[in-house]
Every structure is written in structure tokens, then in C-alpha cells.
Design an enzyme around this catalytic site. Structure first.
Site, PDB file in Angstrom:
ATOM      1  CD  GLU A   1       5.360  -0.719   1.434  1.00 46.39           C
ATOM      2  OE1 GLU A   1       4.830  -0.415   0.346  1.00 46.39           O
ATOM      3  OE2 GLU A   1       4.709  -0.835   2.492  1.00 46.39           O
TER       4      GLU A   1
ATOM      5  CG  HIS B   1       1.330  -1.452   0.088  1.00 50.50           C
ATOM      6  ND1 HIS B   1       2.062  -0.332   0.371  1.00 50.50           N
ATOM      7  CD2 HIS B   1       0.036  -1.050   0.170  1.00 50.50           C
ATOM      8  CE1 HIS B   1       1.252   0.695   0.619  1.00 50.50           C
ATOM      9  NE2 HIS B   1       0.004   0.271   0.501  1.00 50.50           N
TER      10      HIS B   1
HETATM   11  N1  LIG Z   1      -2.555  -1.325   2.826  1.00 48.88           N
HETATM   12  C1  LIG Z   1      -3.146  -0.579   1.919  1.00 48.88           C
HETATM   13  O1  LIG Z   1      -3.110  -0.874   0.738  1.00 48.88           O
HETATM   14  C2  LIG Z   1      -3.900   0.640   2.333  1.00 48.88           C
HETATM   15  C3  LIG Z   1      -5.035   1.024   1.603  1.00 48.88           C
HETATM   16  C4  LIG Z   1      -5.750   2.136   2.031  1.00 48.88           C
HETATM   17  C5  LIG Z   1      -5.322   2.875   3.108  1.00 48.88           C
HETATM   18  N2  LIG Z   1      -4.194   2.493   3.747  1.00 48.88           N
HETATM   19  C6  LIG Z   1      -3.709   3.289   4.882  1.00 48.88           C
HETATM   20  O2  LIG Z   1      -4.681   3.258   5.899  1.00 48.88           O
HETATM   21  C7  LIG Z   1      -4.733   4.541   6.486  1.00 48.88           C
HETATM   22  C8  LIG Z   1      -6.075   4.722   7.148  1.00 48.88           C
HETATM   23  O3  LIG Z   1      -7.082   4.789   6.165  1.00 48.88           O
HETATM   24  P1  LIG Z   1      -8.529   5.353   6.531  1.00 48.88           P
HETATM   25  O4  LIG Z   1      -9.281   5.384   5.263  1.00 48.88           O
HETATM   26  O5  LIG Z   1      -9.088   4.614   7.679  1.00 48.88           O
HETATM   27  O6  LIG Z   1      -8.167   6.826   6.970  1.00 48.88           O
HETATM   28  P2  LIG Z   1      -9.082   7.802   7.831  1.00 48.88           P
HETATM   29  O7  LIG Z   1      -8.540   9.157   7.613  1.00 48.88           O
HETATM   30  O8  LIG Z   1     -10.514   7.534   7.557  1.00 48.88           O
HETATM   31  O9  LIG Z   1      -8.794   7.346   9.327  1.00 48.88           O
HETATM   32  C9  LIG Z   1      -7.606   7.606   9.996  1.00 48.88           C
HETATM   33  C10 LIG Z   1      -7.941   7.795  11.467  1.00 48.88           C
HETATM   34  O10 LIG Z   1      -6.716   8.001  12.152  1.00 48.88           O
HETATM   35  C11 LIG Z   1      -6.971   8.946  13.184  1.00 48.88           C
HETATM   36  N3  LIG Z   1      -5.726   9.563  13.601  1.00 48.88           N
HETATM   37  C12 LIG Z   1      -4.973  10.476  12.943  1.00 48.88           C
HETATM   38  N4  LIG Z   1      -3.877  10.780  13.671  1.00 48.88           N
HETATM   39  C13 LIG Z   1      -3.945  10.029  14.801  1.00 48.88           C
HETATM   40  C14 LIG Z   1      -3.095   9.871  15.926  1.00 48.88           C
HETATM   41  N5  LIG Z   1      -1.954  10.563  16.027  1.00 48.88           N
HETATM   42  N6  LIG Z   1      -3.464   9.000  16.899  1.00 48.88           N
HETATM   43  C15 LIG Z   1      -4.599   8.284  16.784  1.00 48.88           C
HETATM   44  N7  LIG Z   1      -5.473   8.388  15.742  1.00 48.88           N
HETATM   45  C16 LIG Z   1      -5.121   9.255  14.760  1.00 48.88           C
HETATM   46  C17 LIG Z   1      -7.949   9.936  12.573  1.00 48.88           C
HETATM   47  O11 LIG Z   1      -8.666  10.613  13.580  1.00 48.88           O
HETATM   48  C18 LIG Z   1      -8.835   9.017  11.743  1.00 48.88           C
HETATM   49  O12 LIG Z   1      -9.981   8.627  12.463  1.00 48.88           O
HETATM   50  C19 LIG Z   1      -4.469   5.487   5.305  1.00 48.88           C
HETATM   51  O13 LIG Z   1      -3.977   6.740   5.724  1.00 48.88           O
HETATM   52  C20 LIG Z   1      -3.472   4.738   4.481  1.00 48.88           C
HETATM   53  O14 LIG Z   1      -2.153   5.119   4.845  1.00 48.88           O
HETATM   54  C21 LIG Z   1      -3.486   1.409   3.407  1.00 48.88           C
HETATM   55  O1  LIG Z   2      -1.672   1.968  -4.500  1.00 50.11           O
HETATM   56  C1  LIG Z   2      -1.965   0.983  -3.830  1.00 50.11           C
HETATM   57  O2  LIG Z   2      -2.349  -0.093  -4.290  1.00 50.11           O
HETATM   58  C2  LIG Z   2      -1.909   1.093  -2.321  1.00 50.11           C
HETATM   59  C3  LIG Z   2      -2.882   2.104  -1.894  1.00 50.11           C
HETATM   60  C4  LIG Z   2      -3.037   2.244  -0.428  1.00 50.11           C
HETATM   61  O3  LIG Z   2      -1.892   2.124   0.279  1.00 50.11           O
HETATM   62  C5  LIG Z   2      -3.771   3.533  -0.133  1.00 50.11           C
HETATM   63  O4  LIG Z   2      -3.334   4.300   0.724  1.00 50.11           O
HETATM   64  O5  LIG Z   2      -4.812   3.743  -0.778  1.00 50.11           O
END
Ligand SMILES: NC(=O)c1ccc[n+]([C@@H]2O[C@H](COP(=O)([O-])OP(=O)(O)OC[C@H]3O[C@@H](n4cnc5c(N)ncnc54)[C@H](O)[C@@H]3O)[C@@H](O)[C@H]2O)c1
Ligand SMILES: O=C(O)CC[C@@H](O)C(=O)O
Length: 317
Positions: free
Chosen positions: A260, A278
Site C-alpha cells: 500500500e 484501506h
Molecule cells: N481495514 C481496516 O481499516 C482495518 C481496521 C481494523 C482492523 N483491521 C484488521 O482486521 C483484523 C481483525 O480485527 P479484529 O478486531 O477482528 O481482531 P481480533 O483479534 O478480534 O480477531 C482476529 C481473529 O482471528 C483469529 N485467528 C488468528 N489467527 C488465526 C488463524 N491462523 N486462523 C484462523 N483464525 C485465526 C483469532 O482467533 C481471532 O478470533 C486486524 O488484525 C486488522 O489487521 C483492518
Molecule cells: O489507520 C488506519 O486508518 C487503518 C487502521 C486499521 O487497519 C486497523 O488495523 O485498525
């Protein structure tokens, strides 16, 4: 003694910045390592989002640093082990933006299956094409949720309201918790084979990198649409591109990419791909919550108080 120095290396909500008024605040472009290292030379605290990489070199450039506060969830841009060795607290805001990500995910599911983006483009180009954009109802179809944590659970609950069947793969979640979210736990292969939608909600770790690759995509139905609002690299992009090219799957909706900004991604050439830059956490509410929690973590660390959201334990300084 002067005011503590706080480096803000990514854009933060104004509401959060207002909470730093009594510190010496310096802004820098965290994506530029040289600028980051220079800013960190005498910094006591560092505030970041996903755009700044805090690696061993950055930590070595910051001898006074006491905390790295991440205004968001993912910590794949922070070397937590190196920070712990250096005695630096790492904290995130683990619930701040999960609702916003879940809502974007639902939006991408619908955008993808109802061809909203290409239909909009066609109409703006003077083409009133209706037959070309016939979609499929969500009700009765199966969604496979890979990672049933905070975001995955919110997505499951919301898609259940569309009368979708929910299956989930997460070896760390007990059946009772999955059932409470309306989901049936299955193995990854079964999930790939059964689902019309596969949506990824995992952290990026050595274990999850490439988890959905060539082999998994070959198990998918030709009607399957893959949604990734978690992290680039969990879905192997080259395997995904091949599956789209060979029409072995129906489409993809991607908010995150291996590299990215992804302006040159070959995936953007496919009409069957919906892409956003993103934006999962990019709502006013999520940014307020994430920024305020990160600032609260900085304030606690700099006053020697326990830090909510700390993911490591380091001796008090
Ligand atoms: N697009 C965005 O802006 C944005 C924003 C927030 C979070 N995210 C991403 O989303 C991800 C998930 O967020 P969340 O709050 O649900 O996290 P979380 O920790 O609550 O959930 C992650 C889940 O993945 C599971 N897990 C871990 N390793 C695994 C594997 N190898 N196989 C299967 N399951 C597995 C865990 O058991 C857990 O239940 C974050 O880590 C982050 O990278 C992206
Ligand atoms: O910084 C951002 O806006 C992205 C955050 C998101 O990917 C997260 O893991 O919380």
C-alpha cells in the site's frame, strides 16, 4: 525539565490532538523512515496509525521513547518484540474501529454481488445496461468468515440479518461463541468449498500470511466472491489474480493490499474487483475513538500509570 515530547506520525482526529495540548507535539511523515528517525531522536511517545512502520531501526533511533500508541487495531506495522526488548510500551485501541470495518465489509459484499461499481461507471459513460448487471440475492446464500474475532463476529451478526447461512473458520474460538454469533465452525477447506462469499478478518502474522492461496482458491465455487478488509498478504494476491483471470471465482472486494498504496495493483484491472484504499477504519466515529484511546494511552504511560490497551509488559521507567 521541559514538556514531554510526543511525535504524531500519521493523521489523527482533531478531537484526539486536542488532548495533547500540554505536551511538546511534533508532527512528521511517518512513512518516510528518515523523517521518522529524526523526529524520534528525543521523543518520549509516538502516536501512529497504519502508515508508519515502527521497526527495530526506528526504535534504535528513539532512546527516550516510552510508548508507541497505535490509533487502531492491527499491530503488524510495529515490531512488538523489539519494542519490549527496548523497554517501550506498545498499546493499541482494539475495539475502536471494529464496527466501522464490519459495516464496510457488508457494503463490499453488496457492492460486489449487485455490481454497484461497474453499473455506476457504465451509466456515467452513457450506457443504461440492466441485463449485464443482474445480481444475486444474499438470502439463502452462505458466507464463510475467516477469523471470528471482533470484526468477524460483527460481520456474522449483520449478515445473519440478511438471512444468510454463516460458517466460520477460527481454530481459537469455541463452538459456543461461534453459535452465539449465529455461525457454524468448520475447517478452512470446507468453508472455501461451501461459501458464496468468503470474508477475511484475521491479523497479519507469519501464520496467516498466504493462508488463502492457490490451493484454497481452487476449492472455491465459480460463484464465490472474496472480501478482504483485514490485511493484504493474508490472501495471496497473485493466486487471487489467477483465479479471477481464469474465472474460477466470481469476484473480489478488497480494502487492503500486500503493498500500500496499491495504485499499481494488477487487481485493479478487473471489472470483477471492487477496491477501496484501506478505508475500513475511516469513519468520523472510529477515528475519534481510536485517536482518543491512543492519546489516553500516551498520557497514562507518560505519567507512570497503567496503560489500557498495552499489549506488552515492560518494566516501569
Ligand atoms: N481495514 C481496516 O481499516 C482495518 C481496521 C481494523 C482492523 N483491521 C484488521 O482486521 C483484523 C481483525 O480485527 P479484529 O478486531 O477482528 O481482531 P481480533 O483479534 O478480534 O480477531 C482476529 C481473529 O482471528 C483469529 N485467528 C488468528 N489467527 C488465526 C488463524 N491462523 N486462523 C484462523 N483464525 C485465526 C483469532 O482467533 C481471532 O478470533 C486486524 O488484525 C486488522 O489487521 C483492518
Ligand atoms: O489507520 C488506519 O486508518 C487503518 C487502521 C486499521 O487497519 C486497523 O488495523 O485498525
Amino acid at each position: 525539565m521541559g514538556k514531554p515530547k510526543v511525535v504524531v506520525a500519521d493523521p489523527l482526529a482533531e478531537s484526539a490532538l486536542a488532548g495533547l495540548g500540554d505536551y511538546d507535539v511534533r508532527h512528521c511523515a511517518g512513512k518516510d523512515p528518515e523523517a521518522l528517525h529524526a523526529a524520534l531522536r528525543d521523543a518520549d511517545a509516538l502516536l501512529i496509525r497504519s502508515g508508519t512502520r515502527v521497526d527495530r531501526e526506528a526504535l534504535a533511533a528513539a532512546p527516550e521513547l516510552r510508548i508507541v500508541a497505535r490509533a487502531g487495531v492491527g499491530l503488524d506495522n510495529v515490531d512488538v518484540a523489539a519494542a519490549t526488548e527496548a523497554g517501550v510500551i506498545v498499546a493499541n485501541a482494539p475495539l475502536s474501529n471494529v464496527l466501522s470495518v464490519a459495516e464496510l465489509t457488508v457494503g463490499l459484499v453488496i457492492a460486489s454481488v449487485r455490481h454497484i461499481v461497474p453499473a455506476n461507471t457504465a451509466l456515467r459513460n452513457g450506457r443504461w445496461e440492466r441485463a449485464a448487471f443482474t445480481g444475486t440475492e444474499l438470502a439463502g446464500s452462505t458466507v464463510g468468515i475467516v477469523g471470528l474475532g471482533h470484526v468477524g463476529t460483527l460481520v456474522a451478526e449483520r449478515l445473519a440479518a440478511f438471512d444468510m447461512r454463516i460458517v466460520a473458520y477460527d481454530p481459537y474460538v469455541p463452538q459456543a461463541r461461534a453459535a452465539a454469533a449465529g455461525a457454524q465452525l468448520v475447517g478452512l477447506d470446507e468453508l472455501m468449498a461451501r461459501s458464496e462469499f468468503v470474508t477475511v478478518h484475521l491479523p497479519r502474522t507469519p501464520e496467516t500470511l498466504g493462508l488463502i492461496g492457490e490451493r484454497e482458491l481452487r476449492l472455491a465455487r465459480p460463484t464465490m466472491r472474496l472480501i478482504n478488509t483485514a490485511r493484504g498478504g493474508i490472501v495471496d494476491e497473485s493466486a487471487l489474480e489467477t483465479a479471477l483471470k481464469e474465472q474460477r471465482i466470481a469476484g473480489a472486494a478488497l480494502d487492503v493490499f500486500e503493498v500500500e498504496p496499491a495504485v499499481d495493483s494488477p487487481l485493479l484491472a478487473y471489472d470483477t474487483v471492487v477496491a477501496t484504499p484501506h478505508l475500513g477504519a475511516s469513519t468520523a466515529q472510529a477515528q475519534d475513538r481510536a485517536g482518543l484511546e491512543a492519546v489516553a494511552a500516551v498520557r497514562a504511560a507518560l505519567s507512570g500509570e497503567p496503560v489500557a490497551g498495552a499489549v506488552n509488559r515492560v518494566p516501569a521507567r
